[in-house]
Write an enzyme that holds these catalytic residues in place. Structure first.
Site, mmCIF file in Angstrom:
data_model
loop_
_atom_site.group_PDB
_atom_site.id
_atom_site.type_symbol
_atom_site.label_atom_id
_atom_site.label_comp_id
_atom_site.label_asym_id
_atom_site.label_seq_id
_atom_site.Cartn_x
_atom_site.Cartn_y
_atom_site.Cartn_z
ATOM 1 N N HIS A 105 0.839 -1.204 0.000
ATOM 2 C CA HIS A 105 0.000 0.000 0.000
ATOM 3 C C HIS A 105 0.865 1.241 0.000
ATOM 4 O O HIS A 105 1.880 1.303 0.675
ATOM 5 C CB HIS A 105 -0.915 0.019 1.226
ATOM 6 C CG HIS A 105 -2.065 0.954 1.075
ATOM 7 N ND1 HIS A 105 -3.253 0.576 0.508
ATOM 8 C CD2 HIS A 105 -2.203 2.262 1.384
ATOM 9 C CE1 HIS A 105 -4.080 1.609 0.490
ATOM 10 N NE2 HIS A 105 -3.459 2.644 1.011
ATOM 11 N N ASP A 113 -13.756 2.922 7.231
ATOM 12 C CA ASP A 113 -12.726 3.613 6.437
ATOM 13 C C ASP A 113 -13.299 4.079 5.113
ATOM 14 O O ASP A 113 -13.009 5.184 4.651
ATOM 15 C CB ASP A 113 -11.509 2.712 6.208
ATOM 16 C CG ASP A 113 -10.540 3.403 5.261
ATOM 17 O OD1 ASP A 113 -10.076 4.495 5.608
ATOM 18 O OD2 ASP A 113 -10.308 2.898 4.152
ATOM 19 N N SER A 121 -6.559 4.668 8.646
ATOM 20 C CA SER A 121 -7.265 4.356 7.405
ATOM 21 C C SER A 121 -6.564 3.211 6.681
ATOM 22 O O SER A 121 -7.182 2.207 6.300
ATOM 23 C CB SER A 121 -7.291 5.614 6.526
ATOM 24 O OG SER A 121 -7.516 5.290 5.180
ATOM 25 N N LYS A 153 -7.829 -1.143 6.830
ATOM 26 C CA LYS A 153 -8.265 -1.934 5.659
ATOM 27 C C LYS A 153 -7.241 -2.988 5.294
ATOM 28 O O LYS A 153 -7.585 -4.059 4.814
ATOM 29 C CB LYS A 153 -8.662 -1.055 4.489
ATOM 30 C CG LYS A 153 -7.607 -0.194 3.913
ATOM 31 C CD LYS A 153 -8.191 0.633 2.761
ATOM 32 C CE LYS A 153 -7.335 1.822 2.473
ATOM 33 N NZ LYS A 153 -7.947 3.074 2.806
HETATM 34 N N1 URA Z 1 -4.417 6.229 1.663
HETATM 35 C C1 URA Z 1 -5.380 5.669 2.416
HETATM 36 O O1 URA Z 1 -5.773 4.532 2.213
HETATM 37 N N2 URA Z 1 -5.910 6.407 3.403
HETATM 38 C C2 URA Z 1 -5.499 7.652 3.681
HETATM 39 O O2 URA Z 1 -5.999 8.249 4.608
HETATM 40 C C3 URA Z 1 -4.484 8.224 2.886
HETATM 41 C C4 URA Z 1 -3.955 7.486 1.880
#
Ligand code: URA
Length: 434
Positions: A82, A161, A183, A187
């Site tokens: 991510h 989220d 956030s 996830k």
């Molecule tokens: N990416 C995410 O998934 N959440 C955020 O708050 C910022 C970047």
């Protein structure tokens, strides 16, 4: 408990208890607390911040707001990746097929564009028919059979989220460390991968504008992951100028395909090799980072990684021929060049302004409901340290609407800075947090 008391407490600099955090998260997900109150709380958190315990509580409440994906039917060590978000960040489009073609199952949950930053799902939707709204069963089936699947966030996984992400996007409350950490990690933990590699961006195009903040965010997320018993590490990488040269959606997919063909920009390729090496090492597919790197290089030179992108596209409803024929992807009808007014060198590119210029063309969202135009975007012919002669094309804007192109042109022109002498670009990989 009253939501207004929670807002007031945070507004006045108080520390939220676990119960208060669970109250507002659960109430929001059930539709009992309206957007305007949650917006006010997000703004209070933005200004007042959260301590580590509050951030862990928030992550846990968001994770527990829905189901966890059951990946027990997937064979092997599953890795996810991510990015905290950047401009021109098409890394996942290149990296995930590279890693999967080295035999490591990639079960990735991706997001849409947020603020001035792009999102993998939006970009992938440039492939006609491709869908990330697949069932859990299809996701697991694809990972088991072709070694790769990408899914959007379903309404069941960390639903808090999903709601907060869209709300923060349009209320200028994205760039807060605790909100970003919770956030991303809620996830990622809900998606149940065995290992998570994080790309934490630092610089003008990132939510974290300086290296200290980026390292702090990286440490926060790694601590949350470790606490949850997952293998996690972070690479802190430069976002002081856009990654690669393409910014938009379909235009970024074309650059990703070039990279999988071994003809992409150096910074993008290097970042993919670095992140991919840790993904392979986590999964036990290589014993050292150097060994992993050479497997990834082979995946590019053999064409295996490009082929794997074809598998991914076909496996989720697209046409694999589009991978070999990127001219089939959406193309804008108009273009306008930004030209150099004098001789010199590019000394800086304010990436956030480039991201906003792309958004103004229609490539991003101004409100939650906006539909984006996948065909528009920007190509940066000149990047930091490169020479320009008067009249050279520094960048090209691709759009479908003259008024939007005018607005974007002004923003893009303001993003470039010049100097009489060459200025070296910042180091791409700033550090590793393990
Ligand atoms: N990416 C995410 O998934 N959440 C955020 O708050 C910022 C970047």
């Amino acid at each position: 408990m009253l939501m207004v008391d929670i807002i007031r407490k945070k507004r006045d600099g108080g520390v939220l208890s676990r119960e208060e955090t669970e109250f507002f998260i659960n109430g929001y997900v059930k539709g009992e607390i309206p957007d305007y109150q949650v917006s006010a709380l997000m703004m209070a958190i933005y200004f007042r911040g959260m301590n580590d315990e509050e951030t862990h509580d928030l992550t846990r409440a968001m994770l527990n707001s829905g189901e966890k994906l059951d990946l027990s039917a997937v064979k092997g060590f599953k890795v996810d990746k991510h990015s905290t978000g950047g401009v021109g960040d098409k890394t996942s489009l290149v990296l995930t097929p590279m890693v999967a073609s080295c035999g490591v199952p990639v079960a990735k949950m991706s997001g849409r564009g947020l603020g001035h930053t792009g999102g993998t799902i939006d970009k992938l939707e440039s492939f006609k028919g491709f869908s990330t709204s697949i069932t859990n069963e299809q996701f697991i089936h694809n990972v088991n059979t072709i070694g790769i699947a990408l899914m959007g966030q379903t309404k069941d996984l960390a639903p808090a989220d999903k709601l907060l992400y869209a709300l923060r996007d349009v209320t200028a409350t994205v760039d807060n460390m605790s909100l970003i950490a919770s956030s991303i990690m809620s996830k990622k933990l809900a998606a149940s991968a065995d290992g998570i590699v994080l790309d934490v961006k630092s610089g003008s195009g990132a939510f974290m504008k300086n290296d200290n903040d980026a390292f702090e965010l990286a440490n926060k997320m790694v601590a949350i992951g470790k606490n949850a018993g997952v293998k996690v590490m972070a690479v802190v990488s430069d976002m002081d100028q856009p990654l690669g040269r393409a910014v938009g959606n379909a235009i970024e997919v074309r650059e990703a395909i070039d990279t999988l063909n071994g003809k992409g920009p150096e910074d993008l390729y290097e970042l993919c090799l670095t992140l991919g090496s840790y993904m392979l090492k986590f999964a036990g597919a290589a014993s050292t980072v150097d060994e992993a790197r050479s497997s990834l290089e082979d995946a590019i030179s053999s064409g295996g990684a490009l082929d794997k992108l074809g598998d991914l596209i076909e496996g989720q409803g697209g046409n694999r021929d589009d991978v070999c024929h990127p001219e089939n992807l959406p193309v804008a009808s108009k273009q306008r060049d930004l030209c150099a007014k004098e001789d010199g060198f590019v000394s800086a590119i304010k990436s956030e302004d480039v991201g906003i210029a792309s958004l103004l063309l229609g490539g991003g969202r101004r409100s939650k409901e906006d539909v984006i135009d996948l065909s528009v975007g920007i190509y940066l012919n000149r990047k930091v340290g490169e020479q320009v002669k008067k009249g050279d094309v520094i960048a090209t804007l691709y759009g479908n609407d003259d008024k939007k192109i005018d607005e974007a042109y002004k923003r893009l022109a303001g993003a470039y800075e010049f100097a009489a002498n060459s200025v070296p670009a910042k180091k791409l990989i700033k550090g590793i947090v393990e």
